[in-house]
Design a protein around this motif. Structure first.
Motif, PDB file in Angstrom:
ATOM      1  N   VAL A  80      -2.026  19.367  -1.697  1.00 40.78           N
ATOM      2  CA  VAL A  80      -1.785  18.172  -0.876  1.00 40.78           C
ATOM      3  C   VAL A  80      -2.930  17.172  -1.039  1.00 40.78           C
ATOM      4  O   VAL A  80      -2.695  15.967  -1.221  1.00 40.78           O
ATOM      5  CB  VAL A  80      -1.622  18.560   0.606  1.00 40.78           C
ATOM      6  N   VAL A  81      -4.153  17.659  -1.000  1.00 37.92           N
ATOM      7  CA  VAL A  81      -5.321  16.779  -1.158  1.00 37.92           C
ATOM      8  C   VAL A  81      -5.328  16.135  -2.542  1.00 37.92           C
ATOM      9  O   VAL A  81      -5.563  14.923  -2.677  1.00 37.92           O
ATOM     10  CB  VAL A  81      -6.625  17.571  -0.925  1.00 37.92           C
ATOM     11  N   LEU A  82      -5.051  16.932  -3.567  1.00 40.05           N
ATOM     12  CA  LEU A  82      -5.058  16.410  -4.936  1.00 40.05           C
ATOM     13  C   LEU A  82      -3.978  15.351  -5.151  1.00 40.05           C
ATOM     14  O   LEU A  82      -4.138  14.458  -5.981  1.00 40.05           O
ATOM     15  CB  LEU A  82      -4.859  17.555  -5.931  1.00 40.05           C
ATOM     16  N   SER A  83      -2.875  15.451  -4.404  1.00 36.33           N
ATOM     17  CA  SER A  83      -1.795  14.469  -4.540  1.00 36.33           C
ATOM     18  C   SER A  83      -2.165  13.127  -3.905  1.00 36.33           C
ATOM     19  O   SER A  83      -1.596  12.088  -4.264  1.00 36.33           O
ATOM     20  CB  SER A  83      -0.508  15.004  -3.905  1.00 36.33           C
ATOM     21  N   ILE A  84      -3.096  13.144  -2.972  1.00 38.07           N
ATOM     22  CA  ILE A  84      -3.500  11.916  -2.287  1.00 38.07           C
ATOM     23  C   ILE A  84      -4.568  11.160  -3.078  1.00 38.07           C
ATOM     24  O   ILE A  84      -4.587   9.925  -3.097  1.00 38.07           O
ATOM     25  CB  ILE A  84      -4.008  12.242  -0.869  1.00 38.07           C
ATOM     26  N   LEU A  85      -5.436  11.888  -3.759  1.00 41.48           N
ATOM     27  CA  LEU A  85      -6.562  11.260  -4.446  1.00 41.48           C
ATOM     28  C   LEU A  85      -6.162  10.185  -5.454  1.00 41.48           C
ATOM     29  O   LEU A  85      -6.803   9.122  -5.508  1.00 41.48           O
ATOM     30  CB  LEU A  85      -7.410  12.345  -5.141  1.00 41.48           C
ATOM     31  N   PRO A  86      -5.090  10.385  -6.279  1.00 43.59           N
ATOM     32  CA  PRO A  86      -4.740   9.340  -7.255  1.00 43.59           C
ATOM     33  C   PRO A  86      -4.271   8.031  -6.629  1.00 43.59           C
ATOM     34  O   PRO A  86      -4.195   7.014  -7.322  1.00 43.59           O
ATOM     35  CB  PRO A  86      -3.602   9.998  -8.066  1.00 43.59           C
ATOM     36  N   LEU A  87      -3.953   8.028  -5.347  1.00 46.67           N
ATOM     37  CA  LEU A  87      -3.460   6.817  -4.690  1.00 46.67           C
ATOM     38  C   LEU A  87      -4.576   5.852  -4.303  1.00 46.67           C
ATOM     39  O   LEU A  87      -4.305   4.682  -4.018  1.00 46.67           O
ATOM     40  CB  LEU A  87      -2.656   7.191  -3.437  1.00 46.67           C
ATOM     41  N   PHE A  88      -5.804   6.328  -4.255  1.00 52.78           N
ATOM     42  CA  PHE A  88      -6.917   5.433  -3.929  1.00 52.78           C
ATOM     43  C   PHE A  88      -7.079   4.404  -5.031  1.00 52.78           C
ATOM     44  O   PHE A  88      -6.922   4.719  -6.213  1.00 52.78           O
ATOM     45  CB  PHE A  88      -8.210   6.251  -3.775  1.00 52.78           C
ATOM     46  N   PRO A  89      -7.414   3.143  -4.732  1.00 52.93           N
ATOM     47  CA  PRO A  89      -7.721   2.569  -3.411  1.00 52.93           C
ATOM     48  C   PRO A  89      -6.509   1.920  -2.744  1.00 52.93           C
ATOM     49  O   PRO A  89      -6.668   1.104  -1.845  1.00 52.93           O
ATOM     50  CB  PRO A  89      -8.768   1.523  -3.758  1.00 52.93           C
ATOM     51  N   CYS A  90      -5.304   2.275  -3.181  1.00 55.56           N
ATOM     52  CA  CYS A  90      -4.088   1.652  -2.648  1.00 55.56           C
ATOM     53  C   CYS A  90      -3.531   2.415  -1.453  1.00 55.56           C
ATOM     54  O   CYS A  90      -2.428   2.129  -1.002  1.00 55.56           O
ATOM     55  CB  CYS A  90      -3.018   1.585  -3.740  1.00 55.56           C
ATOM     56  N   LEU A  91      -4.272   3.367  -0.949  1.00 55.69           N
ATOM     57  CA  LEU A  91      -3.785   4.251   0.105  1.00 55.69           C
ATOM     58  C   LEU A  91      -3.851   3.587   1.474  1.00 55.69           C
ATOM     59  O   LEU A  91      -4.822   2.913   1.807  1.00 55.69           O
ATOM     60  CB  LEU A  91      -4.605   5.539   0.118  1.00 55.69           C
ATOM     61  N   GLU A  92      -2.793   3.786   2.251  1.00 56.64           N
ATOM     62  CA  GLU A  92      -2.753   3.324   3.636  1.00 56.64           C
ATOM     63  C   GLU A  92      -2.376   4.505   4.524  1.00 56.64           C
ATOM     64  O   GLU A  92      -1.330   5.138   4.337  1.00 56.64           O
ATOM     65  CB  GLU A  92      -1.719   2.216   3.811  1.00 56.64           C
ATOM     66  N   TRP A  93      -3.235   4.827   5.476  1.00 60.24           N
ATOM     67  CA  TRP A  93      -2.956   5.933   6.389  1.00 60.24           C
ATOM     68  C   TRP A  93      -2.002   5.458   7.468  1.00 60.24           C
ATOM     69  O   TRP A  93      -2.369   4.718   8.366  1.00 60.24           O
ATOM     70  CB  TRP A  93      -4.251   6.464   6.994  1.00 60.24           C
ATOM     71  N   THR A  94      -0.770   5.879   7.356  1.00 61.21           N
ATOM     72  CA  THR A  94       0.271   5.463   8.281  1.00 61.21           C
ATOM     73  C   THR A  94       1.194   6.636   8.560  1.00 61.21           C
ATOM     74  O   THR A  94       1.311   7.559   7.746  1.00 61.21           O
ATOM     75  CB  THR A  94       1.083   4.285   7.705  1.00 61.21           C
ATOM     76  N   PRO A 110       0.833  -1.209   0.000  1.00 63.32           N
ATOM     77  CA  PRO A 110       0.000   0.000   0.000  1.00 63.32           C
ATOM     78  C   PRO A 110       0.867   1.259   0.000  1.00 63.32           C
ATOM     79  O   PRO A 110       2.035   1.226   0.406  1.00 63.32           O
ATOM     80  CB  PRO A 110      -0.801  -0.130   1.305  1.00 63.32           C
ATOM     81  N   ALA A 111       0.289   2.364  -0.444  1.00 62.89           N
ATOM     82  CA  ALA A 111       1.019   3.631  -0.528  1.00 62.89           C
ATOM     83  C   ALA A 111       0.620   4.544   0.623  1.00 62.89           C
ATOM     84  O   ALA A 111      -0.563   4.696   0.930  1.00 62.89           O
ATOM     85  CB  ALA A 111       0.728   4.315  -1.865  1.00 62.89           C
TER      86      ALA A 111
END
Length: 282
Positions: free
Chosen positions: A117-131, A48-49
């Protein structure tokens, strides 16, 4: 209280515009272009990213250029001489009007940085891991050649990973992002008042191109790093990993503070002798 409310309304009414929409669309497209290759590797490696990808994107010179052009477009209505501003200037006086516009520039810079910052996170879904960690994905890309094998379009520097933890790195990057954005807006505002709007847009475009110029000439013309605001978004530059003669994080803050003071003084002095030319555009 009324002054604070007026400044807030002025910001809201002018921030949420077609320029913001185009800024978001353009930035999401370029971020998706680069980050999607990271997501493909994330799926292939089953790692996950983490959401801390934007500092790595900031190492890409083409992203810096595109971000700069997007900022210039957003601030393209400077010096805010729309006809509806005429009544605000008459009511507030020229000095307070200039202060209000400077405040609007910096409020916009903070908001644009948050949106980025928000726009940079959106393309990572659904591989996103909040860590709170960098994660296996970015460490693997930094320490192996897997990025080349999977055609990852971003460079993941291990030097960036070991310099600070993700929260500190994102904090530093966010501050630099805000400073670069707001400072360019201030430069355009001062130039538009001292000269004209066209010159201000050309100056902003020059600063955007300067990030590309520096990326190609940094081995020979290291002094360019001190006058290229968008190049500061490459944190390796501020850490002294790109070239020896480069500004540090603290130096950037000092230079920005001095520049804002000078640009504000020029704008205030010039506004009293400038013949105001109002426009009917948004």
């Amino acid at each position: 209280m009324n002054k604070t409310k007026h400044v807030w309304q002025d910001f809201v009414n002018n921030f949420f515009s077609r320029r913001l929409l185009f800024f978001c669309i353009f930035q999401f497209y370029i971020l998706h272009y680069y980050i999607n290759s990271v997501k493909r590797f994330s799926i292939a490696a089953d790692y996950p990213a983490s959401p801390w990808i934007l500092p790595f994107v900031g190492q890409n010179v083409y992203f810096l250029f595109i971000y700069g052009i997007s900022v210039i477009y957003f601030y393209s209505n400077i010096p805010f001489m729309q006809r509806n501003e005429m009544y605000a200037l008459i009511r507030e006086g020229r000095k307070k009007w200039v202060y209000a516009k400077i405040l609007r520039i910096w409020m916009s810079a903070v908001s644009l940085s948050f949106i980025e910052v928000v726009l940079s996170i959106l393309p990572l879904f659904p591989c996103l891991e909040w860590t709170a960690e960098w994660g296996k994905l970015y460490n693997s890309l930094a320490m192996t050649n897997a990025g080349l094998e999977y055609n990852v379009k971003l460079s993941f520097s291990y030097e960036l990973i070991i310099e600070h933890d993700p929260f500190m790195t994102m904090l530093i990057f966010g501050i630099i992002l805000c400073i670069s954005t707001g400072l360019v807006g201030m430069i355009m505002f001062a130039v538009s008042i001292c000269v004209n709007r066209t010159t201000a847009v050309l100056m902003g475009t020059f600063l955007s191109v300067l990030s590309v110029v520096f990326a190609n000439l940094y081995l020979y013309q290291q002094w360019i790093s001190f006058i290229s605001p968008f190049s500061w978004m490459n944190l390796l530059l501020l850490y002294g990993k790109v070239c020896k003669n480069a500004p540090s994080f603290s130096a950037v803050i000092i230079m920005a503070a001095i520049s804002v003071f000078i640009l504000s003084g020029l704008s205030l002095k010039r506004i009293y002798i400038k013949d105001l030319d109002w426009t009917d555009e948004e």
